[in-house]
Design a protein around this motif. Structure first.
Motif, PDB file in Angstrom:
ATOM      1  N   CYS A  96      10.044 -19.013  33.222  1.00 23.36           N
ATOM      2  CA  CYS A  96      10.064 -18.780  31.777  1.00 23.36           C
ATOM      3  C   CYS A  96      10.619 -20.019  31.090  1.00 23.36           C
ATOM      4  O   CYS A  96      11.202 -20.899  31.734  1.00 23.36           O
ATOM      5  N   TYR A  97      10.441 -20.080  29.771  1.00 25.59           N
ATOM      6  CA  TYR A  97      11.018 -21.199  29.035  1.00 25.59           C
ATOM      7  C   TYR A  97      12.531 -21.030  28.970  1.00 25.59           C
ATOM      8  O   TYR A  97      13.053 -19.931  28.745  1.00 25.59           O
ATOM      9  N   CYS A 138      17.383 -29.624  25.779  1.00 24.80           N
ATOM     10  CA  CYS A 138      16.384 -29.820  26.824  1.00 24.80           C
ATOM     11  C   CYS A 138      15.607 -28.518  26.993  1.00 24.80           C
ATOM     12  O   CYS A 138      16.208 -27.442  27.036  1.00 24.80           O
ATOM     13  N   ILE A 139      14.293 -28.612  27.104  1.00 26.97           N
ATOM     14  CA  ILE A 139      13.448 -27.442  27.312  1.00 26.97           C
ATOM     15  C   ILE A 139      12.761 -27.588  28.661  1.00 26.97           C
ATOM     16  O   ILE A 139      12.113 -28.613  28.925  1.00 26.97           O
ATOM     17  N   VAL A 140      12.904 -26.573  29.508  1.00 32.58           N
ATOM     18  CA  VAL A 140      12.323 -26.615  30.849  1.00 32.58           C
ATOM     19  C   VAL A 140      11.683 -25.263  31.159  1.00 32.58           C
ATOM     20  O   VAL A 140      11.864 -24.281  30.436  1.00 32.58           O
ATOM     21  N   ARG A 141      10.969 -25.216  32.273  1.00 30.38           N
ATOM     22  CA  ARG A 141      10.518 -23.964  32.849  1.00 30.38           C
ATOM     23  C   ARG A 141      11.463 -23.662  34.011  1.00 30.38           C
ATOM     24  O   ARG A 141      11.695 -24.513  34.876  1.00 30.38           O
ATOM     25  N   ALA A 142      12.024 -22.456  34.014  1.00 27.41           N
ATOM     26  CA  ALA A 142      13.034 -22.133  35.024  1.00 27.41           C
ATOM     27  C   ALA A 142      12.981 -20.657  35.375  1.00 27.41           C
ATOM     28  O   ALA A 142      12.306 -19.853  34.716  1.00 27.41           O
ATOM     29  N   ALA A 177      13.179 -25.397  38.077  1.00 32.87           N
ATOM     30  CA  ALA A 177      13.953 -24.236  38.502  1.00 32.87           C
ATOM     31  C   ALA A 177      15.156 -24.633  39.351  1.00 32.87           C
ATOM     32  O   ALA A 177      16.284 -24.169  39.122  1.00 32.87           O
ATOM     33  N   ALA A 178      14.948 -25.493  40.343  1.00 32.39           N
ATOM     34  CA  ALA A 178      16.048 -25.899  41.214  1.00 32.39           C
ATOM     35  C   ALA A 178      17.094 -26.695  40.445  1.00 32.39           C
ATOM     36  O   ALA A 178      18.305 -26.540  40.661  1.00 32.39           O
TER      37      ALA A 178
END
Length: 326
Positions: A96-97, A138-142, A177-178
């Motif tokens: 998810c974001y 910061c925007i990531v997929r996690a 994710a990691a």
């Protein structure tokens, strides 16, 4: 100078062309406006709104809008910016974001603190300057989080929150994710170490032994007092919920209980034992209510406020003491 007389901050104007395209395609946008702080010394509030001028809510999807609608409303000049609401929805990638807020990490408007820079490099994803110009988003997929992270200048959210956007950015949104898990573990470890250090410091100053800390009910007074109470009566009086509370997100439940216990610790003696001027029955009700409330961080919140009570006894405000009542 009164709270309302404090100077309104100046926000970085958004560069819409540099917003992540994958986010602009989602109907998860709100506008926001600076509103004066509610108390002296507090920060100006970034309050979300809909394009029609009505308040927006980070937990009510019906109040979110399309990106283009928010941009058009912003152009009218009545708002200070736009923001994206995280909803925690899991995509085909199983992620998810996730928003990572690195607060107050730019010194004198120029130099980025080394710890913040290492965290930005760790995530290696879309990173933009915050509207204040003093931090980064910061925007990531996690992976989904079990609870929010908020410590050591870091805040990490996946739902029920929104981030203001500037577009003053570099990079693209990537799966991390990691990396997010490593950052979460780092921040939580620091928070746990700080709590332990605080408890040990209190132990040294108050003369509480390590045995008392690990087994607080060696002191039989609270345990004996609780044993004399009618548990069924206390629990029926002490555990009460309302429909609006059950409808809240886990993070919002944390906030409600945190605020409530803060007010209780400040204005009452419900977190005091009778030997300290409180009432054992009421203390028992309150403690069990929090322990069985279903709030994700009930234990940490209880410890925080029990330790701040006027006559706090560290032996009954440790996680062991709290868990003994569950």
């Amino acid at each position: 100078m009164s709270a309302n007389a404090q100077k309104k901050p100046t926000a970085i104007q958004p560069d819409f062309a540099k917003f992540p395209t994958e986010l602009t395609l989602l109907p998860n946008w709100v506008l926001w406006r600076y509103l004066p702080p509610k108390s002296s010394g507090a920060k100006w509030r970034k309050v979300p709104f809909q394009p029609n001028g009505k308040p927006a809510s980070t937990t009510d999807r019906a109040t979110w809008s399309r990106f283009e609608e928010c941009c058009a409303a912003y152009a009218q000049g009545a708002y200070d910016g736009v923001g994206f609401v995280f909803d925690g929805e899991i995509g085909a990638d199983g992620l998810c974001y996730c928003g990572v807020d690195l607060d107050s990490c730019i010194d004198n408007g120029k130099k980025v603190q080394s710890l913040a820079m290492s965290r930005i490099r760790l995530l290696n994803s879309y990173t933009e300057r915050s509207v204040s110009g003093t931090g980064f988003h910061c925007i990531v997929r996690a992976d989904p989080l079990d609870r929010i992270v908020k410590y050591d200048g870091v805040e990490i959210y996946i739902n029920a929150r929104y981030f203001t956007f500037t577009g003053c950015a570099l990079g693209e949104i990537k799966a991390a994710a990691a990396e997010v898990r490593a950052l979460v573990d780092e921040v939580r470890a620091k928070e746990a170490a700080a709590k332990q250090q605080h408890q040990l410091g209190r132990s040294g100053s108050d003369g509480v032994s390590s045995t008392d800390l690990t087994n607080p009910f060696n002191n039989a007074k609270p345990a004996q007092a609780f044993a004399e109470l009618d548990a069924r009566e206390c629990l029926s009086d002490g555990i009460k919920t309302t429909p609006w509370f059950e409808a809240l997100s886990p993070e919002q439940k944390d906030e409600v209980v945190d605020y409530a216990l803060g007010m209780i610790a400040k204005n009452t003696r419900l977190l005091e034992l009778e030997s300290d001027g409180g009432n054992n029955t009421e203390y028992f009700k309150l403690t069990v209510s929090v322990a069985r409330s279903g709030v994700p961080n009930a234990e940490d919140i209880f410890v925080k406020h029990a330790s701040s009570a006027e006559n706090a006894d560290l032996r009954r405000s440790t996680p062991t003491a709290f868990l003994a009542l569950q």
